[in-house]
Design an enzyme around this catalytic site. Structure first.
Site, PDB file in Angstrom:
ATOM      1  N   ASP A  33       0.856  -1.187   0.000  1.00  0.00           N
ATOM      2  CA  ASP A  33       0.000   0.000   0.000  1.00  0.00           C
ATOM      3  C   ASP A  33       0.898   1.245   0.000  1.00  0.00           C
ATOM      4  O   ASP A  33       1.848   1.329  -0.785  1.00  0.00           O
ATOM      5  CB  ASP A  33      -0.963  -0.044   1.189  1.00  0.00           C
ATOM      6  CG  ASP A  33      -2.080   0.979   1.098  1.00  0.00           C
ATOM      7  OD1 ASP A  33      -3.082   0.709   0.420  1.00  0.00           O
ATOM      8  OD2 ASP A  33      -1.943   2.054   1.706  1.00  0.00           O
TER       9      ASP A  33
ATOM     10  N   HIS B 255      -4.615  -7.733   0.482  1.00  0.00           N
ATOM     11  CA  HIS B 255      -3.902  -6.469   0.638  1.00  0.00           C
ATOM     12  C   HIS B 255      -3.168  -6.378   1.975  1.00  0.00           C
ATOM     13  O   HIS B 255      -2.141  -5.717   2.071  1.00  0.00           O
ATOM     14  CB  HIS B 255      -4.923  -5.333   0.516  1.00  0.00           C
ATOM     15  CG  HIS B 255      -4.332  -3.979   0.358  1.00  0.00           C
ATOM     16  ND1 HIS B 255      -3.615  -3.599  -0.748  1.00  0.00           N
ATOM     17  CD2 HIS B 255      -4.365  -2.895   1.172  1.00  0.00           C
ATOM     18  CE1 HIS B 255      -3.235  -2.336  -0.621  1.00  0.00           C
ATOM     19  NE2 HIS B 255      -3.675  -1.889   0.531  1.00  0.00           N
TER      20      HIS B 255
ATOM     21  N   TYR C 104      -2.424  11.112   1.544  1.00  0.00           N
ATOM     22  CA  TYR C 104      -2.838  10.923   0.157  1.00  0.00           C
ATOM     23  C   TYR C 104      -2.704  12.234  -0.624  1.00  0.00           C
ATOM     24  O   TYR C 104      -2.301  12.239  -1.793  1.00  0.00           O
ATOM     25  CB  TYR C 104      -4.291  10.446   0.091  1.00  0.00           C
ATOM     26  CG  TYR C 104      -4.497   8.979   0.338  1.00  0.00           C
ATOM     27  CD1 TYR C 104      -4.988   8.158  -0.669  1.00  0.00           C
ATOM     28  CD2 TYR C 104      -4.235   8.402   1.569  1.00  0.00           C
ATOM     29  CE1 TYR C 104      -5.209   6.805  -0.458  1.00  0.00           C
ATOM     30  CE2 TYR C 104      -4.437   7.059   1.803  1.00  0.00           C
ATOM     31  CZ  TYR C 104      -4.923   6.262   0.790  1.00  0.00           C
ATOM     32  OH  TYR C 104      -5.127   4.922   1.015  1.00  0.00           O
TER      33      TYR C 104
END
Length: 392
Positions: free
Chosen positions: A184, A364, A311
């Site tokens: 990630d 994930h 982000y």
């Protein structure tokens, strides 16, 4: 040599009872939304499942027991770049050869929690069915704005800056040469460790290739790569609303998620379900206690807003950075539940890929979902890169 001015201090977190009482009161006072009949998970988090989880959180979840379990990991804090950074530093247990230092970088929505199961498998492989010669000295930092690391008061740090902090952390701990691994956001951080510190990083292991960013001529791509880029864009259109909010208006969402534990749980649990190898049954991958440990870490540290802001920082990384090729040896373990699986051609284009595997199970959050398999992937990949990496 380690910087004598930077001294890691042992870290033990003990939550005040009043904070837990406040949490339970908020959970019991949750104001629930309506939902269309038989919506299930099709519109986001399932109402019935979240009610069940919130009831368990308020009435039965034993945070002090989970906190004590996490406290068995050797945890520290150290000032780096003007921020207090929390990290796990677990040394190998009686390795038969010098242990390889390894920094593991987590992603969102998690923290050092992601690697809490796998640390003992890596530091003491002989006690878990592995070869003692494959032991690691494991370092698992919380990124700035996540977990028990400080939240940046100014602009959030991007993955390039965090990679620089991790290189400094490894210097503080006495490691001149080391391996890097992650998934990630942690995949990006590990990538930039390899790009910006190739003289120190012996190899990079990742569980994904990231979402594709390509600035060249599409005609230079293989058909498989073009199909993958189109597929990733289609995935983003259906599943990427969370990321768009994180990149553009994270503060708006942070108000509600910081005030409502049920809202916070809804935001996180939907991703745990959809990104894990759970086939739609989240508790096939995580127990309620495991889910709530992750979410409670976010609640008690108040870091959901600061974690989302990373982000925004990463979205501003110049395209030229994305175009750089990782030349240090790179390996990929692509677990089947990973949402966006890159083709071999893309990995060979963007990295000096020396190993690619496809484990049978896991998603994930592979290090948490399938810790034994993930640990073996790291042992196998890093085995050729163990010389000349001992601490000073």
């Amino acid at each position: 040599m380690p910087d004598a001015q930077l001294r890691p201090e042992p870290f033990i977190q003990q939550t005040a009872p009043a904070a837990l009482e406040d949490l339970r009161a908020r959970l019991r006072a949750t104001r629930w939304p309506d939902t269309p009949e038989d919506a299930g998970w099709s519109l986001g988090t399932d109402l019935d499942y979240l009610r069940e989880l919130v009831t368990y959180w308020a009435e039965d979840f034993d945070w002090p027991a989970q906190e004590a379990r996490l406290a068995r990991l050797p945890r520290f804090r150290v000032p780096l770049g003007g921020l207090g950074i929390h990290f796990v530093h677990a040394r190998a247990t009686a390795p038969t050869t010098p242990a390889l230092p390894l920094v593991l970088s987590h992603g969102w929505p998690d923290s050092f929690w992601r690697y809490s199961k796998v640390v003992p498998l890596l530091t003491d492989p002989g006690a878990h069915g592995g070869d003692p010669a494959d032991a690691f000295d494991v370092v698992v930092p919380d990124m700035p704005g996540y977990g028990y690391s400080d939240r940046p008061a100014g602009p959030p740090l991007d993955s390039v800056a965090v990679a620089g902090l991790w290189a400094e952390l490894m210097t503080v701990l006495g490691y001149e040469r080391f391996g890097a691994a992650g998934g990630d956001v942690g995949s990006h951080v590990s990538r930039y460790l390899g790009l910006d510190h190739p003289d120190r990083v012996v190899a990079v292991h990742r569980t994904d290739g990231g979402l594709p960013v390509f600035t060249g001529d599409p005609a230079d791509l293989t058909q498989e790569e073009r199909s993958w880029i189109d597929g990733a864009a289609a995935w983003g259109a259906v599943e990427g609303a969370y990321a768009a909010i994180h990149r553009t208006k994270p503060q708006t969402a942070a108000f509600g998620l910081t005030d409502s534990p049920a809202g916070l749980a809804a935001w996180i649990v939907e991703k745990l379900r959809s990104w894990s190898d759970s086939d739609g049954d989240i508790e096939r991958s995580f127990t309620k206690d495991e889910i709530l440990t992750n979410i409670t870490l976010y609640w008690l540290t108040g870091t959901i807003g600061s974690s989302m802001r990373m982000y925004r920082a990463n979205a501003a990384i110049p395209p030229a950075q994305h175009a750089r090729r990782v030349e240090v040896p790179s390996g990929f373990s692509l677990f089947p539940g990973e949402p966006v699986l890159p083709p071999r051609a893309w990995l060979e284009r963007t990295t000096n890929m020396v190993r690619l595997t496809e484990p049978a199970r896991g998603g994930h959050f592979a290090a948490f979902e399938e810790p034994e398999a993930y640990a073996q992937e790291l042992r196998d990949f890093f085995r050729p890169y163990r010389t000349g990496t001992a601490a000073d």
